[in-house]
Every structure is written in C-alpha cells, then in structure tokens.
Design a protein around this motif. Structure first.
Motif, PDB file in Angstrom:
ATOM      1  N   TRP A   1     -10.254  10.942 -16.150  1.00 27.32           N
ATOM      2  CA  TRP A   1     -10.187  12.067 -15.229  1.00 27.32           C
ATOM      3  C   TRP A   1      -8.757  12.423 -14.858  1.00 27.32           C
ATOM      4  N   GLY A   2      -7.811  12.001 -15.657  1.00 22.70           N
ATOM      5  CA  GLY A   2      -6.442  12.437 -15.486  1.00 22.70           C
ATOM      6  C   GLY A   2      -5.675  11.668 -14.434  1.00 22.70           C
ATOM      7  N   PRO A   3      -4.601  12.261 -13.891  1.00 23.50           N
ATOM      8  CA  PRO A   3      -3.727  11.547 -12.955  1.00 23.50           C
ATOM      9  C   PRO A   3      -4.452  11.011 -11.730  1.00 23.50           C
ATOM     10  N   ARG A   4      -5.412  11.767 -11.193  1.00 26.53           N
ATOM     11  CA  ARG A   4      -6.111  11.270 -10.001  1.00 26.53           C
ATOM     12  C   ARG A   4      -6.919  10.017 -10.322  1.00 26.53           C
ATOM     13  N   GLY A   5      -7.642  10.045 -11.433  1.00 28.89           N
ATOM     14  CA  GLY A   5      -8.402   8.860 -11.819  1.00 28.89           C
ATOM     15  C   GLY A   5      -7.496   7.666 -12.057  1.00 28.89           C
ATOM     16  N   HIS A   6      -6.344   7.933 -12.688  1.00 28.93           N
ATOM     17  CA  HIS A   6      -5.379   6.855 -12.932  1.00 28.93           C
ATOM     18  C   HIS A   6      -4.874   6.258 -11.618  1.00 28.93           C
ATOM     19  N   SER A   7      -4.503   7.115 -10.668  1.00 31.20           N
ATOM     20  CA  SER A   7      -3.969   6.643  -9.388  1.00 31.20           C
ATOM     21  C   SER A   7      -4.998   5.802  -8.628  1.00 31.20           C
ATOM     22  N   LEU A   8      -6.219   6.298  -8.561  1.00 31.07           N
ATOM     23  CA  LEU A   8      -7.262   5.576  -7.828  1.00 31.07           C
ATOM     24  C   LEU A   8      -7.603   4.258  -8.526  1.00 31.07           C
ATOM     25  N   GLY A   9      -7.579   4.261  -9.858  1.00 31.39           N
ATOM     26  CA  GLY A   9      -7.849   3.021 -10.580  1.00 31.39           C
ATOM     27  C   GLY A   9      -6.783   1.970 -10.334  1.00 31.39           C
ATOM     28  N   VAL A  10      -5.515   2.384 -10.352  1.00 28.78           N
ATOM     29  CA  VAL A  10      -4.421   1.448 -10.080  1.00 28.78           C
ATOM     30  C   VAL A  10      -4.507   0.924  -8.657  1.00 28.78           C
TER      31      VAL A  10
ATOM     32  N   ALA B   1      -4.988  10.924   0.117  1.00 24.90           N
ATOM     33  CA  ALA B   1      -6.027  10.770   1.133  1.00 24.90           C
ATOM     34  C   ALA B   1      -7.210   9.953   0.620  1.00 24.90           C
ATOM     35  N   LEU B   2      -7.443   9.981  -0.691  1.00 21.74           N
ATOM     36  CA  LEU B   2      -8.570   9.240  -1.270  1.00 21.74           C
ATOM     37  C   LEU B   2      -8.263   7.764  -1.509  1.00 21.74           C
ATOM     38  N   LEU B   3      -7.000   7.388  -1.475  1.00 17.37           N
ATOM     39  CA  LEU B   3      -6.647   5.999  -1.786  1.00 17.37           C
ATOM     40  C   LEU B   3      -7.373   4.989  -0.903  1.00 17.37           C
ATOM     41  N   PRO B   4      -7.368   5.146   0.434  1.00 18.64           N
ATOM     42  CA  PRO B   4      -8.087   4.154   1.257  1.00 18.64           C
ATOM     43  C   PRO B   4      -9.582   4.122   0.977  1.00 18.64           C
ATOM     44  N   ALA B   5     -10.176   5.272   0.632  1.00 17.23           N
ATOM     45  CA  ALA B   5     -11.607   5.304   0.352  1.00 17.23           C
ATOM     46  C   ALA B   5     -11.961   4.420  -0.835  1.00 17.23           C
ATOM     47  N   VAL B   6     -11.030   4.276  -1.757  1.00 15.24           N
ATOM     48  CA  VAL B   6     -11.233   3.390  -2.909  1.00 15.24           C
ATOM     49  C   VAL B   6     -10.775   1.975  -2.593  1.00 15.24           C
TER      50      VAL B   6
ATOM     51  N   ALA C   1       0.838  -1.211   0.000  1.00 14.06           N
ATOM     52  CA  ALA C   1       0.000   0.000   0.000  1.00 14.06           C
ATOM     53  C   ALA C   1       0.867   1.253   0.000  1.00 14.06           C
ATOM     54  N   ALA C   2       1.934   1.248   0.798  1.00 13.43           N
ATOM     55  CA  ALA C   2       2.850   2.396   0.814  1.00 13.43           C
ATOM     56  C   ALA C   2       3.536   2.560  -0.534  1.00 13.43           C
ATOM     57  N   LEU C   3       3.938   1.457  -1.145  1.00  7.41           N
ATOM     58  CA  LEU C   3       4.576   1.515  -2.464  1.00  7.41           C
ATOM     59  C   LEU C   3       3.654   2.183  -3.474  1.00  7.41           C
ATOM     60  N   LEU C   4       2.392   1.781  -3.472  1.00 10.84           N
ATOM     61  CA  LEU C   4       1.444   2.355  -4.428  1.00 10.84           C
ATOM     62  C   LEU C   4       1.196   3.832  -4.139  1.00 10.84           C
ATOM     63  N   ALA C   5       1.106   4.188  -2.856  1.00 11.06           N
ATOM     64  CA  ALA C   5       0.875   5.586  -2.503  1.00 11.06           C
ATOM     65  C   ALA C   5       2.021   6.478  -2.955  1.00 11.06           C
ATOM     66  N   LEU C   6       3.225   5.953  -2.933  1.00 12.13           N
ATOM     67  CA  LEU C   6       4.390   6.736  -3.337  1.00 12.13           C
ATOM     68  C   LEU C   6       4.645   6.678  -4.838  1.00 12.13           C
ATOM     69  N   PHE C   7       4.165   5.639  -5.498  1.00 12.03           N
ATOM     70  CA  PHE C   7       4.499   5.408  -6.903  1.00 12.03           C
ATOM     71  C   PHE C   7       3.441   5.945  -7.859  1.00 12.03           C
ATOM     72  N   THR C   8       2.161   5.758  -7.529  1.00 10.02           N
ATOM     73  CA  THR C   8       1.111   6.009  -8.520  1.00 10.02           C
ATOM     74  C   THR C   8       0.564   7.426  -8.496  1.00 10.02           C
ATOM     75  N   VAL C   9       0.768   8.162  -7.403  1.00  6.80           N
ATOM     76  CA  VAL C   9       0.174   9.501  -7.274  1.00  6.80           C
ATOM     77  C   VAL C   9       1.049  10.509  -8.016  1.00  6.80           C
TER      78      VAL C   9
END
Length: 496
Positions: A110-119, A70-75, A49-57
């Motif tokens: 929806w751009g980078p945010r949509g990409h990050s949440l999707g990953v 902050a939205l990552l856990p909500a998804v 989870a930490a890896l994804l938070a640092l890599f995908t955002v």
C-alpha cells in the motif's frame, strides 16, 4: 564511505534540514516525557517513537504525512500491549512477533503509508523486548508514545514544515503483480522465514538479546526488492555494526552512562542517522549502533561482552536474511533492475512529451515528471548496487552496469535542461522539436518494447536553440543505451 556522506550533493539542503529537525523533534519529545514525570524507560520509549515518526513517514504530500503520523499510535499501541502481555509467554510472544513481521512487510503493497505503519509496528514490538517491557508499565509507555508522537508532529507540521515550500515528492509505486507474483508478498514470506531462523538461532546465542538478530533480519529487508539488493544491504549492515562497535569500545564504554556527554553523543548519532540515511546505509548503521550502545550505557548494562554479543546476533540476523532471499521465493536482481530501468525510460518519454507540449503553448507541467524520474533513477541505482559493488568479481557486468547508470544520468541531465527551457515564458515552439520528440519516443519504445530496431542517431546540424540541443543529447544517450542493455544477447545486466 566518507566521500559518500560528506561530498554527496544536498540540493536545497534538504538532508541537513531533515537531520536538524530530527534533533529538535526527538530532543523536545524526550524533554516533554521528562517533564511529564516518566522514568528513563519511558523517556527512551518516547524518544524512539519520535524518531520513527520523523524518520519513517514519507508520503508524497504534507497532508498525507500528517494522516500517517496520526495513525502511528493506532498501530503501535496494540502491538505494544501484545508484546508486554506476552513477555512471560515465550512461544506466544515469538509467534506474535513473526506475525507482526509478516504483516509489516506485506503492508508495503500500500505504498509509503503501509511501509511506515509496518515499520512502526515492528519497532514497537522490538522496543518492548529491548526495554523488557511488562504489562505493569503499559500506562507509562502508552503516555510516552502519545506524547512523543504528538511532539514530533508539532515540530514537523508546525514549527518546521519545510516541505510546504517544496513540490510534492514523487514516490514510485511498488512493482505490480498478484499473489506470489507481487514482490511485497514474496518479501513478506522471505522476511518471516528469515526472522524465524534469526529468532531460533539468536535465542541459542543469547536468551536475553535474541531480538537483535530478528531486528537485523528485518532491517536488511527494508527498502529492498531483490536478492542482490538484500545481500548488499546485509553486508553493509554488518560492516556498519562492526565499525560502530569499535567506536563504542572507544567512546560509549568509558562513559559509563555519564549524563551530559552521553546526551551530546546521542544528539550527534540522531543527526548522523538522519543525515546519512539517504546516501550511505553503512554510515547510518554505524550511528544506530553507537546510539544503541549509549542507551545501554544509560541503562547501566553496557559492557564489552555485550558489544561482542551484539555483533554475533547481527551476523545471525544477516545470515537469516541471506538464506531467505536465496532459497525462499527468490526475486532475481535482473528482473527487478529491468523493471526499474524500463519505468525510468518511460518517464523520460513522458517528460519529453510534457516539455514539448509546454513549448507548443499547451497547459502542461513537466516538473512533477522530473521529480518522478529522479526517484526512479534512485531505485535503479539501488537495484544495480550489487553489480557495481567493489567486491563483485564480474568485471564485465560491472562495467555495463556503470555505463547504464552514466547514460541514464545523461538522460536526466538533458531532461532537466529541456524542462528548464520549457519553463521560460519566452521559449517558442519549433517544428523540429516535434520531429526530435518523435525520435525520442521511438527510441524509448525500442528500448522498452523488446524490439531491436535501429537506434543509430543521424547527424543533425548544429542546434539553433537550447531545447533542440537537449533533445539531440537525449537521442544520443538513448541510442548509446542500446549497447549495454542488449549486448551480449541473452545475457542479463546483473545476472539471475
């Protein structure tokens, strides 16, 4: 491949800092999970989870990055709950996984945010399969995800937020369109179909490790927009996996999950993933493969047979992606490449106009445009990668593509020089600058508007200032671009 990673330029040592911060953030997250009393499964979940938070955002601003983090856990947490609850219901689990994949790819509109949440959503479901998570483990896994994302955020936005000292990154918007004309919509359909193929065939290969095939399909589609890009990415994924498995046989298997050496190698793999991601997908996949092998070693299930199975499942996943992009709503490489080249050329014009306005004394700042141009050129290189690939047999088109890349790099170099001159407070406006800027504008219009006007550059007297020198160099590069972009008539740069 070695040169691409170790000789690639790293302005401001951004890649180095990116990788070093990841090691600190992920290592600290795992330590926090351990101090909280979590099991090995919880610690692994937290580390990923930490890896994804640092890599995908990858939002353009620090504020945007903080919101996305902050939205990552909500998804992720609802997806984790669904994966755990459906663990013993294969049909419902598989259909839910495919729905997560389709939604995750579609969210890229929806751009980078949509990409990050999707990953993050996809990887949360994937990790649940990787660790065979069941509903009784949910409280621990929830806590691990929340603790790790919070720890990663503390490192990224508190302890080491080097982005605050950098200008906001320019993130090119995804290609426009509506319905099935939108690239992200077509890719969502392709990825879902390809993942369905990988899921079915992967389960025939192995009822326990089928998710490897689905993961391979998913990651082949990440950061691609055309079938050519997807094919090249699939090849590089398989190549990186093959090399990584070879290293695993030499390194990971003999370790048998030994604590200290495994931890050191995991640290090296994390650093390698982050350091190589921007310049070599093959190297990144090599590091990812070795990291997965080391984790399996910690879990006590790593064997040579398991590595052979991983290679087979990766091949199935890559095949699923290839079949999907070739036969399901294909997006041609030529269409995508032409769109990115035109956007880059329009950005060249915008940079020139901003710089000229700055030289004329107006309150203009061309620096953000330069950053945008660099991002657009990176997209052009990614799109043209299928043609310049060493295995491509179309030598004529390969030469043309390389010529286009060289000339676009020349344009970028002249633009950077012009902007540097414009930033000098003592630089003054020259009437000849307006004429040169008008010629650049006309050249860009001729190249992007489909007209076939004369782009021949007239001889100019020696430039009496650096600004004019850069503008004359830009004129020459744009004129030279006409030949590879227009010749032979009717022939696309990279083919359909």
């Amino acid at each position: 491949m070695l040169k691409r990673v170790f000789v690639a330029p790293d302005p401001g040592r951004v890649r180095l800092r990116f990788a070093a911060r990841a090691v600190v953030g992920i290592g600290l997250a795992v330590v926090v999970c351990g101090l909280a009393g979590h099991s090995l499964v919880g610690a692994v979940t937290g580390g990923l989870a930490a890896l994804l938070a640092l890599f995908t955002v990858t939002d353009a601003t620090v504020r945007g990055q903080a919101v996305t983090t902050a939205l990552l856990p909500a998804v992720g947490l609802p997806v984790l709950a669904a994966a755990a609850e459906l663990h013993d219901h294969p049909v419902a689990r598989d259909l839910t996984f495919l729905a997560v994949i389709g939604a995750g790819v579609y969210a890229r509109r929806w751009g980078p945010r949509g990409h990050s949440l999707g990953v993050f959503a996809f990887m949360t479901f994937f990790v649940a399969q990787f660790l065979h998570a069941t509903s009784d483990r949910l409280p621990e896994l929830y806590a691990a995800v929340l603790l790790s994302v919070a720890t990663a955020a503390a490192v990224r936005f508190g302890l080491w937020c080097y982005e605050r000292r950098l200008p906001p990154s320019a993130v090119p918007a995804p290609p426009a369109g509506t319905g099935l004309a939108r690239v992200t919509t077509r890719q969502a359909v392709q990825a879902t179909v390809g993942a369905a193929f990988a899921l079915v065939v992967g389960q025939l290969v192995s009822g326990d490790r089928w998710y490897w095939a689905v993961g391979a399909t998913w990651w082949v589609f990440v950061n691609t927009t055309s079938r050519g890009e997807t094919l090249v990415r699939g090849f590089r994924r398989v190549l990186g996996t093959v090399i990584g498995i070879g290293l695993g046989l030499l390194v990971a298997v003999p370790l048998h999950g030994a604590g200290l050496p495994t931890a050191l190698l995991l640290t090296a793999c994390v650093f390698g993933i982050f350091y190589s991601a921007a310049v070599s997908y093959t190297w990144m996949m090599l590091c990812v493969t070795v990291l997965a092998e080391l984790l399996y070693g910690l879990l006590g299930v790593l064997t040579p047979d398991l590595l052979a199975l991983r290679l087979a499942e990766t091949g199935v996943g890559a095949l699923g992606a290839v079949l999907a992009v070739l036969f399901v709503l294909p997006v041609t490489t030529h269409t995508t490449t032409d769109a990115w080249i035109q956007r880059a050329l329009r950005c060249v014009h915008a940079c020139t106009a901003e710089a000229a306005a700055r030289l004329a004394g107006a309150d203009a700042d061309p620096a953000p445009r330069v950053a945008e141009l660099e991002q657009l050129l990176a997209r052009v290189r990614l799109s043209v990668a299928p043609l310049v690939h060493p295995l491509n047999p179309m030598l004529g088109r390969k030469r043309r593509a390389r010529r286009v890349l060289t000339l676009l790099d020349d344009c970028a170099r002249e633009i950077r020089g012009l902007v540097a001159v414009a930033a000098d407070p003592e630089a003054s406006h020259d009437a000849r600058l307006a004429a040169a800027c008008w010629r650049v504008e006309a050249a860009v219009e001729a190249l992007t508007g489909g007209t076939h006007g004369d782009l021949t550059v007239t001889d100019h007297p020696p430039a009496e200032g650096p600004a004019l020198a850069h503008l004359h160099g830009l004129e020459r590069a744009l004129a030279d671009l006409a030949t590879p972009l227009r010749t032979p008539p009717g022939s696309p740069l990279v083919g359909a």
